[in-house]
Enzyme design. Structure first.
Site, mmCIF file in Angstrom:
data_model
loop_
_atom_site.group_PDB
_atom_site.id
_atom_site.type_symbol
_atom_site.label_atom_id
_atom_site.label_comp_id
_atom_site.label_asym_id
_atom_site.label_seq_id
_atom_site.Cartn_x
_atom_site.Cartn_y
_atom_site.Cartn_z
ATOM 1 C CE LYS A 24 -0.208 0.004 4.810
ATOM 2 N NZ LYS A 24 -1.367 0.185 5.888
ATOM 3 C CE1 TYR A 66 13.943 31.736 1.687
ATOM 4 C CE2 TYR A 66 14.006 29.104 1.474
ATOM 5 C CZ TYR A 66 13.802 30.483 0.894
ATOM 6 O OH TYR A 66 13.507 30.960 -0.162
#
Length: 390
Positions: free
Chosen positions: A57, A283
């Site tokens: 899955k 940043y």
């Protein structure tokens, strides 16, 4: 799709993936040899007669469902597990003919395509049983179902007192076939899995009381943790996910089965920059160079599944050495401090995986992100191309 066609398709897929990796400058390396070794090792650890379901899955936890399914089935798995009908249908369209069980409860409109594709369905209520029966009868087909019971997870599953009646109904329906009786462990990965042991006792007691018909049914409750650490839970089949991909279900305890991590994250250095002491990176300027140093830039960021929480905490393996990530992980890029290493643009580095002392484990990433290995793996298959090694 026959074996020759599937092999040709896979070779073409690999060529395309390598081209994408060259264009992208970063990729997921999927070790199908390691995957095959994991399947064989897990099969050897199971009790005689126990089948292995490969859980593929979420696109095989980011590893690529069709390729993983093919390798797993070739080396000892006998069934596949998916979460949704569309996952199962895609596997059918890829040519996989093995039993495929949809492990979750599906929306009402999904029952018809599921039955048309020959998928096995999980049911856990009278309403679901009757709906599957009605759709199957309308198609003139018989639907295979696994009755799931709640033994302690309290998620999908009928209550223990309902199971016998539902099983009886399924057995007497001409449009249904009772293929499995299932449950799911809530905490088999615990160091002392007392709750899992209690669940197993409940399940085994129930299995003695539930009618199964002349052909019998597959009893299954074990996930990876159960398959690896609780051999008494093997029963007729185990559903293996995380261990299939080479990771211990207990984060701080190696599995007693030798497992090989299947996925690694690799990239090529896109830029090299020599900076002086005090140079700030990224940043927020959260890192300043403590000395003159050499920085490497790789085109991988949190949009690729690299946890942002690895900012100033993660590592990149290059030339047999671990170099720390510096500055914040941004959406598309990450910087690392190479120190005095003479790295060059185009050089290959490893962000996850590897061998020996410079290996970077998925558990290290998960701990930094405050999550579990499952989540990290599933997040890696969204944007990076996969290159399969066999």
């Amino acid at each position: 799709m026959n074996e020759t066609s599937r092999t040709a398709f896979q070779k073409a897929h690999v060529r395309s993936a390598m081209e994408q990796a060259d264009l992208r400058g970063a990729w997921l390396a999927i070790d199908l040899v390691g995957l095959a070794a994991n399947v064989r090792a897990l099969r050897a650890a199971l009790r005689p007669g126990t089948r292995l379901m490969a859980v593929v899955k979420a696109d095989a936890y980011g590893h690529g469902a069709s390729m993983v399914a093919g390798a797993a089935l070739q080396h000892g798995a006998s069934a596949l597990g998916v979460a949704t009908v569309d996952e199962g249908v895609r596997l059918r369209r890829s040519g996989h003919e093995a039993p495929i069980l949809v492990l979750g409860i599906v929306p009402d409109p999904a029952y018809q395509p599921a039955i048309e594709a020959g998928l096995q369905l999980t049911v856990s209520s009278g309403r679901q049983v009757q709906l599957v029966e009605s759709v199957a009868r309308g198609l003139g087909r018989s639907a295979e179902v696994h009755l799931k019971v709640n033994t302690g997870m309290t998620r999908v599953g009928c209550e223990l007192h309902e199971a016998a009646g539902l099983a009886q109904y399924i057995l007497h329906s001409e449009a249904l076939r009772l293929t499995g009786l299932a449950s799911h462990f809530a905490s088999a990965e615990a160091e002392h899995p007392h709750d899992a042991e209690q669940q197993l006792r409940r399940f085994n007691s129930l299995a003695l009381r539930v009618p199964t018909g002349e052909g019998g049914v597959l009893r299954h409750i074990a996930n990876s943790a159960g398959a690896v650490f609780l051999p008494e839970s093997h029963l007729d089949m185990v559903r293996v996910g995380l261990a299939l991909y080479g990771h211990s279900p207990r984060p701080n305890e190696p599995a007693p089965v030798e497992l090989v991590p299947v996925m690694s994250v690799r990239a090529r250095v896109s830029q090299v920059k020599d900076v002086g002491m005090g140079a700030r990176v990224g940043y927020g300027s959260t890192w300043a160079a403590p000395r003159a140093t050499r920085l490497g830039l790789v085109p991988v960021g949190y949009a690729d599944g690299l946890p942002r929480s690895l900012s100033n905490r993660g590592y990149v393996a290059v030339r047999g050495r671990l170099c720390p990530n510096v500055g914040r992980v941004s959406m598309d890029k990450t910087v690392f401090d190479a120190g005095s290493l003479p790295i060059e643009p185009g050089e290959e580095v490893t962000l996850l995986g590897g061998q020996g002392p410079d290996a970077i484990s998925i558990q290290r990433w998960a701990e930094a992100a405050g999550t579990v290995s499952y989540e990290v793996l599933c997040g890696l298959g969204q944007r990076l191309p996969r290159v399969y090694y066999r």
